[in-house]
Structures are given as structure tokens and as C-alpha cells.
Write an enzyme that holds these catalytic residues in place. Structure first.
Site, PDB file in Angstrom:
ATOM      1  N   TYR A   1      61.750 -46.298   8.137  1.00  0.00           N
ATOM      2  CA  TYR A   1      62.137 -47.554   7.501  1.00  0.00           C
ATOM      3  C   TYR A   1      60.908 -48.403   7.204  1.00  0.00           C
ATOM      4  O   TYR A   1      60.752 -48.946   6.117  1.00  0.00           O
ATOM      5  CB  TYR A   1      63.028 -48.382   8.439  1.00  0.00           C
TER       6      TYR A   1
ATOM      7  N   ASN B   1      68.231 -55.219  14.073  1.00  0.00           N
ATOM      8  CA  ASN B   1      68.274 -54.508  12.803  1.00  0.00           C
ATOM      9  C   ASN B   1      66.912 -54.256  12.210  1.00  0.00           C
ATOM     10  O   ASN B   1      66.176 -55.160  11.874  1.00  0.00           O
ATOM     11  CB  ASN B   1      69.142 -55.266  11.800  1.00  0.00           C
TER      12      ASN B   1
END
Lengths: 255, 559
Positions: free
Chosen positions: B341, B490
Site C-alpha cells: 500500500y 487503516n
């Protein structure tokens, strides 16, 4: 006056298709035998009994409960089926379905299910016999193009990758293949275990057909707002702006 | 309509990744399924694993054990170009375990503590009647740079640390008092006037007043054995001993308690706050690090202030690595996925392209940086344009889509570019945050997918907290951080939020985002990590050109 859900704004094909998915008013394109769908799902052998996690509800002596009286159990819940899943990966290259709309379809149209939405896959969990019925609806309908959508329990990588030369969505585990007859065949179940026999799920859509049935906004299909230098907002974008503004203002609450 | 600048900065990286003459726009490709052998790094891993056979007495690395024997490499395993640099490394080289520069970046934060000198000087002067002069301060700093690495002063027959193991430790002072700065020995001074552009230096000194501070960096090896919570304790002990020595105090006289209290509490600035019990970490751990502090640690703002997008992108890189790869990816979760990510935000010039597109658009439309009013209308226009531009690039370049193969990667990059654009255009971090959330909604609406639902949830309810100032959920972005309630778990957000924070101030040409002391402390040229060019430093780490501190080779047998 009876309320008619509007589901989604916009007059483009994408807006119309999104409304179709949400309403469940989907065209049936094929009829894949139930046994084949069960085999691809890979949870039980076709024809085998449903494993259960509890006795049938009628045998359980359920407590006197107003909710139980109001809500009729689904067949799977009534029978005590275990909860299993199906999961689909849909290519960004004009697959008919997209994850959020698979979830909206499930949440609106399928009782007793738990949809989960990710970027490269969408999972639905439900009691096994209920799930099999939902899966058949998905695979038989215009929600599925057999080249651009595939059932993948794991190793789902592929939605954003270039297509194979033969038009199939990339799959590290090569669960499907394009036969010489032009049909797509599942050769492995959704977690990649080889099937006893190849399962024919039919012919892929043409590119034009996929573009007609897709629910994705793309600049080279139906754009959400024109292209760079030539913006033309779809009603869906205006609705999104509206929601964002209201959410922001609600949080501020200047009163 | 504003002019449109589409530079497509990512093309060069894509050519490096996929091959020079590759059709970057093709939607179909032959997948050669060459497996891990196609990657030099995977080959190295497999060869090294063979060397370990027998030695470990058990099985280990073997890429053929998963997915029924079908290993990674069924698609092309492509390398990563560190944005704006010429460094091209394998993805594996960007996992922090394999990248010593990344480790050092975090070590440089957690081994740092800022301690004021003025309070201690007042104790010495007012309580003890001692004289404090530039000469005594220089003497103190000489003793301190002996003691802080772990050497003894005052005490007899005391164990000490090997200077070769702790050579990265140093203490320098900085001050808003130019007269005092002139009197401090150069080797002990972080010179605000020479390190910062003149206008920034004046702003910082005005904000500091005539206060004086110690930038203390304890040995890397200490925090690698202990943790960030150690730093204030290690530092305070050596500060106390040094005061006793430098000012001829009795070891243990009551005034020492005042000095210790100042060094441990009253005059201390931790790099991050301690966390509540459910995430139980002491201070100086990444979870309590605010986005404002992260913005101030990164030094690009004083090196290239004329390019606010570049400044912000370096903060994104630092934040993505620390918050995503180390904090969420390891402290809070585990494994290797978070690296994937994070790298999207600092490799292959994608976020750079999207951000410059937006900033150029805003400058054309509003006449410069920080010229637009921070309104919802401005955020709406900019976020919409940048997001739609970025989506179009993914769609027009399937190799780009393939590069950011996960929706969370694309969502983070598109929203970060939108947020950076809006923050630079308005000079307001909250306007940047508003643009971030709209970008998420527009992206989801366009593609019908975003990240994983836990990721999306934060963004779908996020607009409500942008302008909220309720105590438990509202804060200026500068003082939000990794432990902000809605951000706590997150990936793909926190580094970008830090970048948006930075963007607002970079757009305004501010000298710092929230704390001038942090900004000056990390301007110390003798830090091991290069805080001016984050991505280059990561590239050096990935290319095995970076030498980190805290190594133990000196006291171990050679391999």
C-alpha cells in the site's frame, strides 16, 4: 401511495445498469446447472447432504420471540446449514459487475446474507443452500461475463490487470480457460482445487456487449464527467457532490 | 477554465518497469508466468535459503509451497522507481526489514528528544547562584557529548559503551538568541541562520523567542534494544550527570531533582505522545506522532520551499513508510502487505504527476499558492478535477492500473493528490482534508470499488469530521495523528494526511507546520537519515548504499 425505489441517478447506460443491479431486475443470459455451480463453489460435493451447524429450527424449541415471529427463516437457516461464501473478481475492463453493486444487489435482494466489499473482489456469505441459489442468480444473469468475472475464494489478483491475450481476466491460479469451442471452462474450483471435470459456463460477451452491460464509469466508455479538458458531469457525480456537502456540513453543525 | 497540465510523469517509471519499448496503453498482454526466477531479488532469496538449509534444522523460505505450488511471478514482477530519483529497486527492497534507510528514519525519530536549557539555567543561576555563560555552556556540551552516548562522568569504576557502537549519538543546541548562537562552538550548534532561508529563519526565531534548546539524539542501538520511551530516560540521566560535572554540583543535592524534573518532564518535547492502554505504547512511538510533527521533521520545506508539491510528497513518503509500513504494518498488524500500500505513494512518480496536475491547475485558476479561499466549493472543484484526471490516467494506461493493482493504492494516491492540491491552493489543511474525502467518494462512484470496506468506511464517514471541532473527533489536521479515533487502523491514509498537513504550510511558504523546535531539531546535518530527500534515501536503502547506525558488527565475530 406505494413507494418506488429510485435506486440510482442518471440516464446513461451505466446509471440504468446500476439501477438494474440494485433492483434485481436482471436479464438471465444462461442456465448453468446447479450441480456445476456447486462444484465451482467447492464447499460440498454436488448431490451431497448439506452439512449443518445446528438442528432444523423447528426441532430446536425456539423461544417465544416477536422477531422470530415476524421474520421467516430462509430455507438454509431453517435447515441449520453452515454459513459459506462465494466471491467474485470483476475486471475493470468493462465487466458487467463491480464490487459495490454486487453488494448492493445482495443486500437489497438476498435475504440472510452478509456482503463484503473490497476493490478486487466481493464476497457474499450466507447459509449454504441460500447461497447456492444466490450464486446461480449471479452466474446466470447479465451480472456475469464469463471472461471478465470469475469466482475466486482466494488469490483474487486480477481485476486491475491487463487481460490475457484471449480476453480472459488474469488469474494467477488459472481457474478458467478458454476452450477451442469459444466457451469458457472452469478447471478449478474457487480456491484453486482442480475439478473432476471441466465445467462449461458459456461464451464470453463481445467487447461491445460488455460495454453495453457494464456498471463501471470509464473515460473510454461512459465517463463520470467527460474527459480531461471537456468535463460534463453525470447526474451521479452531482449526487455525490450533494452527499459530500451535506456530510461535511452536518459534521460542522454551525448552529 | 484553468489550464490543464498533464505531464504524465509516470511514463518514465513505467518504461523502466515494463521495458523501454513496451506498449503501455495495451489492454491485453501475454502473461509469460515466469515465476520468481524472473526477479533478481527472489533468486537471491532462494539461493540464500539454500545456504541456510541444514544450518537452521528446519524448513524455511520456499516460494513454491503456497497456492498449490504456483508461486508469485505468474505476472511480470516489476521493480519500483523511487519518485523523482533514478533509484529503481525491487519491491522487496522497500520492506523496512530489507531497507536500512527506512529503519534509520524511524530510529532517528524515536532516539530524539528536545530538552530546554533555560529552565536548568534558571535553577543553576537563581537557586544555586552559579554563573552560566557561553563558556560554561560550551564546556557543558563537550562533557555532554562524551556522556550522552553512554560514557561516565563524575562516577568511578563505571561501565561505558563502545564509542564505535554509539557514534551516531550527538547533542547540539539551537536558540532564537543570535548573540548566544554566535558564542556557541560551531560543532555544538544547529545554526538556524545558515540552515534555513532568511525569511524562514526569522519566523522560527520569532516563534522561539530567545529560548535555547538541546536537540538530543541518543544512540540508535539503544532504541533498537529498548524503545522510544527510553529516550527521555537515557537522555535525562546523562543530562543530570553532565550538569553535576559541568557546574561542580554535589551528586544528589536537592537542586539535582529540579534539573532531573526539567530533563524528564518540564522542559521536554517528546516526538510523540504516549498511547492509551488499549494500544499501550510509551511516548516516542509512532502511534502518537502527530501529522504536524511529521511535517516538521521532514526538511524539504527549507531546502526547496519554492516547490510546495515536492515538499508535501516527501512528507507523504516519510509518513507512508512510518505510519503504514512500520506502525500499522508491524506494531498494529504484522506481515508484509502494508508495504504494498505504502509504496504506491512514493514510487513511480504517480502521486507526483497527479499532484502537480492539480497544483498547476489551481495556480492557473487562483493565481498562485495559497490564494484560494478555503471553501467547500474550492475543495469540490479541485478534488473532482484531480480525481477524474487520475482515474483517466489509470484507464488510459493499463500498465499504470496494473502497477497500482489494489484499489486502496489508487484511492490513497488519488485522494492524496486531491488533498495536497486543495491544501496548497488554499493554505489550509482542513480544506485539503475535505478534498481527500470527496476524492474517495468520487472514486468509489466512478469505479464502484475503492479499497477494502474497513478502509472505505473511514472515508465514507470522513467528511463529517473535517470541520467538526467536538473534542473527541475534531482537531486541526496538524494535531491529529495516527491514534486519532477514526484513523487508528487503516492503511493508506496517515502518511497522506501528514502530506496534506504539510501541503497547507508549504503552500503558504511557512517555515514550519506546527512546531518550530521540531523543524530545527531535524535540521541537524548530523542525523544519519537524510531528512531533506526522503525518497532518495529510501532508494539508497533499497540499493544497499545506505549505512545505518546501531550496527553490532564491531562486537561480533565476522560472518
Amino acid at each position: 401511495m406505494a413507494y418506488t425505489p429510485q435506486y440510482y441517478p442518471g440516464s446513461t447506460s451505466v446509471g440504468i445498469n446500476r439501477r438494474k443491479h440494485m433492483s434485481g431486475n436482471l436479464e438471465k443470459l444462461r442456465d448453468i446447472p446447479e450441480a456445476d455451480i456447486v462444484a465451482i463453489m467447492g464447499h460440498r460435493a454436488p448431490g451431497a447432504d448439506y452439512p449443518s451447524t445446528h438442528p432444523p429450527l423447528k426441532e430446536m424449541g425456539e423461544p417465544d420471540c416477536p422477531i422470530r415471529q415476524m421474520v421467516e427463516p430462509t430455507p438454509g437457516a431453517a435447515a441449520g446449514d453452515r454459513v459459506r461464501y462465494n466471491q467474485f473478481a470483476d475486471s475493470v475492463y468493462f465487466a458487467p459487475a463491480i464490487p459495490y453493486w454486487r453488494s448492493y444487489w445482495a443486500a437489497i435482494n438476498c435475504r440472510g446474507c452478509d456482503p463484503g466489499t473490497l476493490s478486487g473482489r466481493q464476497i457474499i456469505e450466507a447459509r449454504e443452500r441460500d447461497l447456492e441459489a444466490y450464486t446461480k442468480k449471479q452466474m446466470d444473469s447479465e451480472m456475469t461475463d464469463v471472461a471478465l468475472c470469475s469466482m475466486r475464494g482466494c488469490t483474487v489478483h486480477g481485476h486491475s490487470l491487463r487481460l490475457e491475450e484471449n480476453g480472459l481476466q488474469f488469474d494467477m491460479l488459472a481457474r478458467t480457460e478458454l476452450g477451442a469451442d469459444g466457451n469458457v471452462h472452469y478447471v478449478k474450483d474457487q480456491v484453486g482445487i482442480p475439478l473432476d471435470k471441466k465445467i462449461n459456463v458459456g461464451k464470453p460477451m463481445s467487447e461491445a456487449e460488455a460495454k453495453k452491460r457494464t456498471t463501471i464509469f470509464r473515460f473510454d466508455g461512459v465517463p463520470l464527467s467527460g474527459t480531461v479538458g471537456a468535463r460534463k458531469p453525470d447526474e451521479a457525480l452531482e449526487a455525490t457532490h450533494h452527499m459530500w456537502t451535506l456530510r461535511s456540513m452536518w459534521g460542522f453543525r454551525p448552529e | 477554465m484553468a489550464k490543464l497540465h498533464s505531464k504524465k510523469l509516470f511514463i518514465k517509471a513505467l518504461n523502466k518497469k515494463f521495458g523501454k519499448d513496451f506498449d503501455l496503453a495495451g489492454q491485453k498482454v501475454e502473461y509469460k508466468r515466469l515465476g520468481p526466477e524472473q526477479s533478481a531479488r527472489k533468486r537471491e532469496f532462494m539461493e540464500y535459503a539454500k545456504k541456510l538449509e541444514g544450518k537452521r534444522g528446519m524448513t524455511g523460505y520456499n516460494p513454491y509451497v503456497h497456492a498449490g505450488g504456483i508461486p508469485l511471478g505468474q505476472r511480470q514482477l516489476v521493480p519500483y522507481k523511487l519518485s523523482t530519483t533514478e533509484y529503481v529497486v525491487e519491491g522487496d527492497d522497500l520492506h523496512f526489514v530489507n531497507n536500512p534507510a527506512m529503519q534509520q528514519m524511524w530510529d532517528d525519530i524515536r532516539r530524539t528528544i528536545i530538552v530546554g536549557l533555560d529552565m536548568a539555567h534558571e535553577v543553576l543561576e537563581k537557586r544555586l547562584g552559579k554563573e552560566v555563560t557561553p563558556e560554561t555552556i560550551n564546556n557543558y556540551l563537550e562533557i555532554l557529548n562524551h556522556a550522552m552516548p553512554g560514557a561516565a562522568v563524575v562516577q568511578e569504576h563505571m561501565v561505558e559503551t563502545h564509542p564505535g557502537l554509539v557514534d551516531d549519538c550527538n547533542v547540539r543546541v539551537f536558540t532564537g538568541d543570535d548573540n548566544l548562537a554566535d558564542e556557541i562552538d560551531d560543532q555544538y550548534l544547529i545554526d538556524i541562520n545558515t540552515l534555513f532561508p532568511a525569511d524562514q529563519a526569522e519566523t522560527i526565531k520569532a516563534a522561539m523567542g530567545k529560548t535555547t534548546w538541546q536537540a538530543i539524539h541518543i544512540p540508535t542501538v539503544v532504541v533498537r534494544s529498548c524503545d522510544g520511551g527510553t529516550t527521555s530516560r537515557w537522555s535525562a540521566m546523562q543530562l543530570g550527570m553532565t550538569f553535576i560535572d559541568a557546574y561542580n554540583m554535589a551528586a544528589g543535592e536537592a537542586a539535582v531533582a529540579d534539573l532531573a524534573f526539567a530533563a524528564k518532564h518540564a522542559a521536554v518535547i517528546q516526538m510523540s505522545d504516549m498511547l492509551p492502554a488499549r494500544r499501550a505504547r510509551g511516548p516516542n512511538n509512532p502511534g502518537g506522532l502527530s501529522f504536524g510533527f511529521m511535517s516538521d521533521m521532514v526538511q524539504t520545506s527549507r531546502i526547496k520551499p519554492q516547490d510546495p508539491a515536492y515538499v508535501s510528497l516527501n512528507v507523504v513518503a516519510a509518513g507512508s513508510m512510518l505510519y503504514d509500513q512500520i506502525w500499522l504494518g508491524s506494531y498494529m498488524s504484522g506481515g508484509v502487505g502494508f508495504t504494498q500500500y505504502a509504496t504506491a505513494a512514493y514510487t513511480n512518480d504517480v502521486l507526483d504527476d497527479f499532484s502537480y496536475y492539480g497544483v498547476d491547475y489551481a495556480v492557473d485558476k487562483f493565481g498562485g499558492f495559497a490564494k484560494a479561499k478555503p471553501t467547500l466549493e474550492v475543495a469540490k472543484e479541485l478534488a473532482t478535477e484531480v480525481t477524474l484526471y487520475g482515474l483517466e490516467q489509470y484507464e488510459a494506461f493499463p500498465t499504470l492500473f496494473e502497477d497500482h493493482f489494489g484499489g486502496s493504492q489508487r484511492a490513497a494516491v488519488l485522494a492524496a493528490a486531491s488533498g495536497i492540491t486543495s491544501a496548497i491552493a488554499t493554505g489550509n489543511s482542513q480544506a485539503g482534508l475535505a478534498a481527500w474525502y470527496l476524492s474517495m467518494l468520487v472514486h468509489k462512484e466512478a469505479h464502484g470499488r475503492l479499497g477494502f470496506f474497513g478502509y472505505d468506511l473511514q472515508d465514507q464517514c470522513g467528511p463529517t469530521n473535517v470541520f467538526s471541532y467536538q473534542s473527541d473527533e475534531g482537531s486541526p489536521l496538524e494535531i491529529r495523528g495516527a491514534n486519532y479515533p477514526n484513523y487508528a487502523m487503516n492503511v493508506g491514509h496517515q502518511g497522506e494526511y501528514a502530506g496534506i498537513t504539510s501541503a497547507a504550510h508549504a503552500g503558504r511558504m511557512d517555515a514550519f507546520a506546527i512546531n518550530p523546535l521540531i523543524k530545527v531539531c531535524f535540521a541537524n546535518p548530523y542525523l544519519v537519515f537524510d531528512w531533506g530527500d526522503i525518497r532518495k534515501c529510501f532508494g539508497q536503502g533499497g540499493s544497499r548504499e545506505f549505512r545505518a547506525a546501531g550496527e553490532r558488527a564491531l562486537v561480533m565475530p565476522a560472518l
